[in-house]
Write an enzyme that holds these catalytic residues in place. Structure first.
Site, PDB file in Angstrom:
ATOM      1  CG  ASP A  45       1.976  51.838  40.082  1.00  9.44           C
ATOM      2  OD1 ASP A  45       2.338  51.708  41.258  1.00  9.44           O
ATOM      3  OD2 ASP A  45       1.270  52.786  39.686  1.00  9.44           O
ATOM      4  CD  GLU A 132       7.834  56.905  45.898  1.00 10.38           C
ATOM      5  OE1 GLU A 132       7.025  57.421  46.699  1.00 10.38           O
ATOM      6  OE2 GLU A 132       7.527  56.017  45.076  1.00 10.38           O
TER       7      GLU A 132
END
Length: 246
Positions: A45, A132
């Site tokens: 990513d 997150e």
């Protein structure tokens, strides 16, 4: 003589520990390094931190998929997303885009930001919501009900637009606090850079981010490392995930 041997041994151990720690920090060796046999489908990513990416070079390094940062909150757009997306779709990689969830924005405006930015393209991976903590959120835990309400809105809007159930990316802590026991229809992408993850509700994960210290060729940004991930199953099931629709 015995005391001298002990001192030398302790010094050697200290040097070896220092070397090992340095190699871990620099990504020369990885604390987590799942085997190719267990997890043959691998990916990365990326975001603007990787700078200009040579996608042809990156795609040749034993990876099958890539998630690209697109948006954050209600207005932020990653400055490299458009170029990354246009270049990545020309490779043989399966690609997807991710949105960094904001605890300080409404789910609706976050969905609108992502939908404005990311094409509804066939054959791509489902959109990802990166859920997150950031800034001081881990010390000052955001209200669970409010966060879930905005997450629900965001997930629903993305599902309606892209006709795919979004993937939820979470750390072990945010999973345990906000996701555990809920969202059964959504694929989970879990971060655990210390060990093979086991989710607290015994749910199976779909993607695992196993290292944030990868070092590959093909990018020139300020961040010398790249996140490394594995898919839970075969390349055929990865392709199936790209085709699923609702």
């Amino acid at each position: 003589m015995k005391k001298k041997i002990i001192i030398i041994s302790m010094a050697v151990i200290a040097v070896l520990i220092s070397i090992y720690t340095f190699m871990l920090f620099e990504g020369i060796i990885l604390l987590n390094n799942p085997s190719d046999k267990a997890y043959p489908v691998r990916g990365v990513d990326v975001s603007a931190y990787q700078g200009d990416i040579d996608w042809n070079a990156l795609a040749k390094q034993n990876i099958s998929f890539a998630f690209i940062k697109a948006t954050e909150g209600s207005s932020f757009v990653d400055k490299h997303f458009s170029r990354n997306w246009q270049q990545a779709v020309r490779t043989n990689l399966k690609i997807g885009a991710y949105h960094f969830f904001s605890f300080d924005s409404s789910g609706l405006t976050q969905a609108e930001n992502f939908i404005r930015t990311v094409p509804d393209a066939q054959g791509t991976l489902p959109p990802v919501v990166d859920f997150e903590f950031y800034a001081d959120k881990e010390k000052n835990i955001p209200d669970i009900n409010s966060a879930r309400e905005n997450l629900n809105i965001l997930l629903d809007k993305l599902t309606q637009h892209y006709h795919k159930k979004p993937i939820i990316y979470a750390t072990m802590k945010t999973y345990d606090l906000y996701i555990k026991g809920s969202y059964p229809d959504y694929p989970i992408w879990i971060r655990d850079v210390l060990k093979t993850p086991k989710l607290p509700d015994n749910r199976l994960w779909t993607f695992w981010q196993y290292s944030d210290r990868g070092r590959l060729k093909g990018y020139t940004g300020q961040e010398k490392f790249i996140d490394l991930n594995v898919f839970y199953s075969s390349i055929e099931n990865l392709e199936k995930l790209c085709k699923e629709s609702y």
